[in-house]
Design an enzyme around this catalytic site. Structure first.
Site, PDB file in Angstrom:
ATOM      1  N   GLU A  53       0.826  -1.209   0.000  1.00  0.00           N
ATOM      2  CA  GLU A  53       0.000   0.000   0.000  1.00  0.00           C
ATOM      3  C   GLU A  53       0.859   1.257   0.000  1.00  0.00           C
ATOM      4  O   GLU A  53       0.528   2.249  -0.662  1.00  0.00           O
ATOM      5  CB  GLU A  53      -0.941  -0.004   1.213  1.00  0.00           C
ATOM      6  CG  GLU A  53      -2.047  -1.037   1.133  1.00  0.00           C
ATOM      7  CD  GLU A  53      -2.969  -0.819  -0.063  1.00  0.00           C
ATOM      8  OE1 GLU A  53      -3.098   0.342  -0.520  1.00  0.00           O
ATOM      9  OE2 GLU A  53      -3.543  -1.794  -0.557  1.00  0.00           O
ATOM     10  N   TYR A 136      -6.180   6.881   4.493  1.00  0.00           N
ATOM     11  CA  TYR A 136      -6.261   5.850   3.459  1.00  0.00           C
ATOM     12  C   TYR A 136      -5.444   4.613   3.829  1.00  0.00           C
ATOM     13  O   TYR A 136      -5.948   3.491   3.787  1.00  0.00           O
ATOM     14  CB  TYR A 136      -5.780   6.381   2.104  1.00  0.00           C
ATOM     15  CG  TYR A 136      -5.499   5.246   1.147  1.00  0.00           C
ATOM     16  CD1 TYR A 136      -6.550   4.608   0.498  1.00  0.00           C
ATOM     17  CD2 TYR A 136      -4.216   4.726   0.989  1.00  0.00           C
ATOM     18  CE1 TYR A 136      -6.319   3.514  -0.319  1.00  0.00           C
ATOM     19  CE2 TYR A 136      -3.977   3.641   0.174  1.00  0.00           C
ATOM     20  CZ  TYR A 136      -5.026   3.039  -0.479  1.00  0.00           C
ATOM     21  OH  TYR A 136      -4.808   1.933  -1.263  1.00  0.00           O
ATOM     22  N   ASP A 154      -9.092   6.514  -2.196  1.00  0.00           N
ATOM     23  CA  ASP A 154      -7.944   6.991  -2.962  1.00  0.00           C
ATOM     24  C   ASP A 154      -8.483   7.574  -4.271  1.00  0.00           C
ATOM     25  O   ASP A 154      -9.698   7.758  -4.423  1.00  0.00           O
ATOM     26  CB  ASP A 154      -6.915   5.875  -3.189  1.00  0.00           C
ATOM     27  CG  ASP A 154      -7.425   4.794  -4.136  1.00  0.00           C
ATOM     28  OD1 ASP A 154      -8.635   4.795  -4.486  1.00  0.00           O
ATOM     29  OD2 ASP A 154      -6.622   3.921  -4.521  1.00  0.00           O
TER      30      ASP A 154
END
Length: 381
Positions: A53, A136, A154
């Site tokens: 990520e 996020y 996102d």
């Protein structure tokens, strides 16, 4: 007696239950059939998922895959990452850009070891207390690695939700962002929250694309307000980007006995914490005197600027970077420099092993190709 206050009625949901169920079921079924086979989707290791990520922020999937695989081989656990010198971590990150991600990754790994015994905490609220974890990233790791009903938004998710629910406003608008997060928060609870979040992202990346979206292949087309109203091309509106800043650096190429002077930048700012041929910002077309003055100030010792060894240009996201390579000599070789954390005299092989930005690595190679280690007969260092 004052009248008793009535309990305020609960707020109406943004998404009616039947529509919510339809969107979730449609996206999950589509994801099961159409998701890309990405290596981080084959693991349940929270550390590996977290790493993916972080790397995927501002970076395309095809670029990330080999970096993710090499990084995990070099730092296979949170403990291994926490124990590694920052310079090694930055060296493993070279080429991905946005080096603050690597610095925050390293700091967070150290905190995970000291505060959580080497295990990532399983909730978004706890993850948010770690360096580099924004809303996020915390939502992604908590939902994908631990199954928490944690929302995420996102760029891909924002586009999908903007079209599905006809959300107005330009990217970055506070009212728009709040509505997108509220929608994501309502949609995520239920079966397989991590897969649902990934389905949203995957759908935005492969079907609900910025340009030429594949609406005929969309599993939730019937629920999409933008499709129904012919507004898919309008939503979301394009973000107005500022023109990249022009930045010119005078780069000192100082050779001595087969070695070049390298310096490590402060942790914050452009290329923070990385090694480089010592550089100082100058005007776009600087005279030799300006370059000598700026480099002398940065290195803490008077330097003489000799021949130009070339120019390297790099286009960064927010900057157009010009590196002017200048042969430099001086009566006193620096061992410490005011503008840098550390200095070191390195062979080309030693320099190549340091954590260095792609731009500066290209500058180093250009300097070597131009004969940086071959000193003119008149040079004195």
């Amino acid at each position: 007696m004052s009248p008793r206050k009535r309990a305020s009625p609960s707020a109406e949901p943004l998404v009616p239950p039947e529509r919510r169920a339809s969107v979730r079921a449609g996206l999950l079924a589509w994801y099961d059939q159409q998701k890309r086979d990405l290596p981080w989707r084959r693991t349940r290791d929270p550390y590996a998922i977290w790493l993916s990520e972080v790397m995927l922020q501002q970076t395309q999937v095809a670029t990330v895959i080999p970096y993710w695989e090499r990084f995990l081989q070099r730092f296979p656990t949170v403990e291994a990452l926490a124990d590694a010198p920052l310079a090694d971590v930055l060296a493993g990150w070279r080429g991905l850009g946005y080096y603050s991600r690597a610095r925050n990754l390293h700091r967070a790994a150290q905190e995970i070891v000291t505060r959580f015994g080497g295990r990532l905490p399983p909730t978004a609220a706890e993850l948010l207390t770690l360096p580099g974890f924004g809303r996020y990233t915390a939502g992604a790791v908590a939902s994908i690695a631990f199954g928490e009903d944690a929302p995420l938004v996102d760029g891909n998710v924002a586009r999908v939700l903007s079209r599905l629910f006809e959300v107005e406003g330009v990217p970055g608008d506070r009212v728009r962002e709040a509505r997108l997060w509220a929608l994501a928060t309502e949609l995520v609870p239920g079966e397989r929250p991590g897969d649902f979040n990934q389905a949203l992202m995957e759908h935005g990346a492969t079907v609900c694309r910025p340009d030429n979206p594949l609406c005929l292949l969309c599993p939730v087309r019937e629920a999409c307000l933008a499709f129904r109203h012919g507004r898919v091309g309008e939503l979301p509106p394009a973000k107005v980007r500022a023109a990249p800043k022009q930045m010119t650096l005078a780069v000192a190429v100082w050779a001595h006995e087969g070695r070049l002077l390298l310096a490590r930048r402060a942790d914050k700012g452009l290329f923070g914490g990385l090694w480089e041929l010592p550089a100082a910002e100058v005007d776009a077309d600087p005279p030799e005197s300006e370059c000598a003055a700026r480099l002398s100030q940065a290195l803490g010792t008077p330097v003489r600027v000799g021949a130009a060894l070339g120019v390297v240009r790099r286009q960064l996201t927010h900057r157009t970077l010009t590196l002017r390579l200048l042969r430099v000599t001086g009566a006193t070789r620096p061992t410490q420099a005011p503008a840098f954390q550390d200095t070191r005299w390195c062979t080309p092989e030693e320099a190549a092993a340091l954590g260095m930005s792609t731009a500066m690595h290209k500058a180093l190679q250009a300097a070597l190709d131009a004969g940086a280690l071959v000193l003119p007969p008149s040079s004195v260092d």
